[in-house]
Design a protein around this motif. Structure first.
Motif, mmCIF file in Angstrom:
data_model
loop_
_atom_site.group_PDB
_atom_site.id
_atom_site.type_symbol
_atom_site.label_atom_id
_atom_site.label_comp_id
_atom_site.label_asym_id
_atom_site.label_seq_id
_atom_site.Cartn_x
_atom_site.Cartn_y
_atom_site.Cartn_z
ATOM 1 N N ALA A 149 0.832 -1.204 0.000
ATOM 2 C CA ALA A 149 0.000 0.000 0.000
ATOM 3 C C ALA A 149 0.865 1.252 0.000
ATOM 4 N N MET A 150 2.031 1.175 0.611
ATOM 5 C CA MET A 150 2.925 2.334 0.625
ATOM 6 C C MET A 150 3.813 2.366 -0.613
ATOM 7 N N ALA A 151 4.292 1.208 -1.069
ATOM 8 C CA ALA A 151 5.235 1.162 -2.180
ATOM 9 C C ALA A 151 4.559 1.407 -3.528
ATOM 10 N N ASP A 152 3.387 0.820 -3.749
ATOM 11 C CA ASP A 152 2.691 0.978 -5.021
ATOM 12 C C ASP A 152 1.194 1.094 -4.748
ATOM 13 N N PRO A 153 0.731 2.300 -4.410
ATOM 14 C CA PRO A 153 -0.671 2.465 -4.036
ATOM 15 C C PRO A 153 -1.651 2.071 -5.141
ATOM 16 N N LEU A 154 -1.279 2.287 -6.386
ATOM 17 C CA LEU A 154 -2.202 1.943 -7.474
ATOM 18 C C LEU A 154 -2.354 0.429 -7.601
ATOM 19 N N TRP A 155 -1.251 -0.319 -7.485
ATOM 20 C CA TRP A 155 -1.319 -1.785 -7.524
ATOM 21 C C TRP A 155 -2.198 -2.279 -6.387
ATOM 22 N N PHE A 156 -1.978 -1.706 -5.209
ATOM 23 C CA PHE A 156 -2.757 -2.092 -4.033
ATOM 24 C C PHE A 156 -4.240 -1.768 -4.235
ATOM 25 N N ALA A 157 -4.538 -0.574 -4.764
ATOM 26 C CA ALA A 157 -5.932 -0.170 -4.972
ATOM 27 C C ALA A 157 -6.623 -1.076 -5.980
ATOM 28 N N GLU A 158 -5.899 -1.512 -7.020
ATOM 29 C CA GLU A 158 -6.480 -2.440 -7.991
ATOM 30 C C GLU A 158 -6.877 -3.749 -7.315
ATOM 31 N N ARG A 159 -6.011 -4.270 -6.479
ATOM 32 C CA ARG A 159 -6.312 -5.547 -5.798
ATOM 33 C C ARG A 159 -7.469 -5.388 -4.818
ATOM 34 N N MET A 160 -7.481 -4.307 -4.076
ATOM 35 C CA MET A 160 -8.557 -4.104 -3.109
ATOM 36 C C MET A 160 -9.889 -3.856 -3.814
ATOM 37 N N THR A 161 -9.838 -3.203 -4.981
ATOM 38 C CA THR A 161 -11.059 -3.007 -5.753
ATOM 39 C C THR A 161 -11.578 -4.342 -6.255
ATOM 40 N N GLY A 162 -10.664 -5.227 -6.651
ATOM 41 C CA GLY A 162 -11.060 -6.569 -7.073
ATOM 42 C C GLY A 162 -11.674 -7.369 -5.941
ATOM 43 N N LEU A 163 -11.214 -7.141 -4.722
ATOM 44 C CA LEU A 163 -11.780 -7.856 -3.578
ATOM 45 C C LEU A 163 -13.234 -7.469 -3.318
ATOM 46 N N ALA A 164 -13.651 -6.327 -3.870
ATOM 47 C CA ALA A 164 -15.051 -5.913 -3.700
ATOM 48 C C ALA A 164 -15.997 -6.885 -4.393
ATOM 49 N N LEU A 165 -15.474 -7.695 -5.328
ATOM 50 C CA LEU A 165 -16.318 -8.646 -6.049
ATOM 51 C C LEU A 165 -16.514 -9.965 -5.308
ATOM 52 N N VAL A 166 -15.790 -10.157 -4.213
ATOM 53 C CA VAL A 166 -15.937 -11.402 -3.464
ATOM 54 C C VAL A 166 -17.278 -11.364 -2.738
ATOM 55 N N PRO A 167 -18.104 -12.387 -2.921
ATOM 56 C CA PRO A 167 -19.421 -12.372 -2.273
ATOM 57 C C PRO A 167 -19.305 -12.505 -0.752
ATOM 58 N N GLU A 168 -20.281 -11.926 -0.066
ATOM 59 C CA GLU A 168 -20.261 -11.934 1.392
ATOM 60 C C GLU A 168 -20.280 -13.342 1.979
ATOM 61 N N PRO A 169 -21.057 -14.280 1.426
ATOM 62 C CA PRO A 169 -21.001 -15.636 1.993
ATOM 63 C C PRO A 169 -19.608 -16.258 1.918
ATOM 64 N N LEU A 170 -18.846 -15.895 0.893
ATOM 65 C CA LEU A 170 -17.479 -16.422 0.799
ATOM 66 C C LEU A 170 -16.597 -15.801 1.870
ATOM 67 N N TRP A 171 -16.805 -14.515 2.171
ATOM 68 C CA TRP A 171 -16.061 -13.888 3.263
ATOM 69 C C TRP A 171 -16.405 -14.556 4.595
ATOM 70 N N VAL A 172 -17.687 -14.865 4.771
ATOM 71 C CA VAL A 172 -18.113 -15.534 6.007
ATOM 72 C C VAL A 172 -17.445 -16.905 6.108
#
Length: 190
Positions: free
Chosen positions: A84-107
């Motif tokens: 997150a500190m070294a490459d914020p854009l790379w990190f933001a891309e991955r975290m944005t992709g995590l938004a697609l993980v369904p809630e039951p899978l997180w549970v």
């Protein structure tokens, strides 16, 4: 003579009536230490029997695999903070992709991690059907893709990243020299 008979009855025959009576109210420290040492030796023997055997290459392999998740999770979290500190854009891309993980899978993932680390509580399933969650994700996917494209366009090595676009006012403002005392000093000295 009576005192000698009384003392003989009290302490004679290899007995100590006072010590035996005191042990009813307070345990013998030496015997308690012996019991504790015996308990520790039994526990160590049990652990040696469980973990000390060779077990062959397969048992050693499985033991090695069982020791991996905790350090991998810890180092993974440290890596995420670093990225997150070294490459914020790379990190933001991955975290944005995590938004697609369904809630039951997180549970489910949370339950697996909680079970692995010995927690007894598991989060109840919230009653959201997988179909509703899938529909939400499908509806959200174009926005996530658009956000990732915007993030990639912000990279310093993207073509035309400094292009002001069709806005003429921005183009004129960006080419006008501004007040910079350091540049003014440099121009005067040259």
């Amino acid at each position: 003579m009576g005192l000698i008979r009384f003392m003989g009855a009290l302490f004679g025959g290899g007995r100590n009536v006072i010590a035996e009576t005191a042990q009813v109210f307070r345990p013998n420290a030496e015997a308690a230490d012996a019991r504790e040492a015996s308990f520790q030796q039994a526990a160590l023997a049990q652990m040696a029997a469980e973990f000390g055997h060779g077990g062959g290459w397969w048992g050693q392999f499985i033991d090695g695999l069982n020791r991996l998740p905790r350090p991998m999770m810890a180092f993974g979290c440290i890596f995420l903070f670093w990225s997150a500190m070294a490459d914020p854009l790379w990190f933001a891309e991955r975290m944005t992709g995590l938004a697609l993980v369904p809630e039951p899978l997180w549970v489910l993932m949370g339950a697996i991690v909680a079970f692995y680390f010995g927690a007894r509580e598991m989060q109840k399933f919230r009653g959201v059907s997988m179909q509703k969650e899938t529909a939400r994700i499908i509806a959200q996917a174009p926005q996530v893709a658009q956000n990732i494209a915007r993030l990639r366009a912000l990279r310093h090595d993207s073509p035309g990243v400094a292009d002001p676009g069709p806005d003429a006012e921005v183009a004129l403002v960006s080419t006008e020299p501004g007040d910079n005392p350091a540049l003014d000093d440099w121009r005067r000295s040259a």
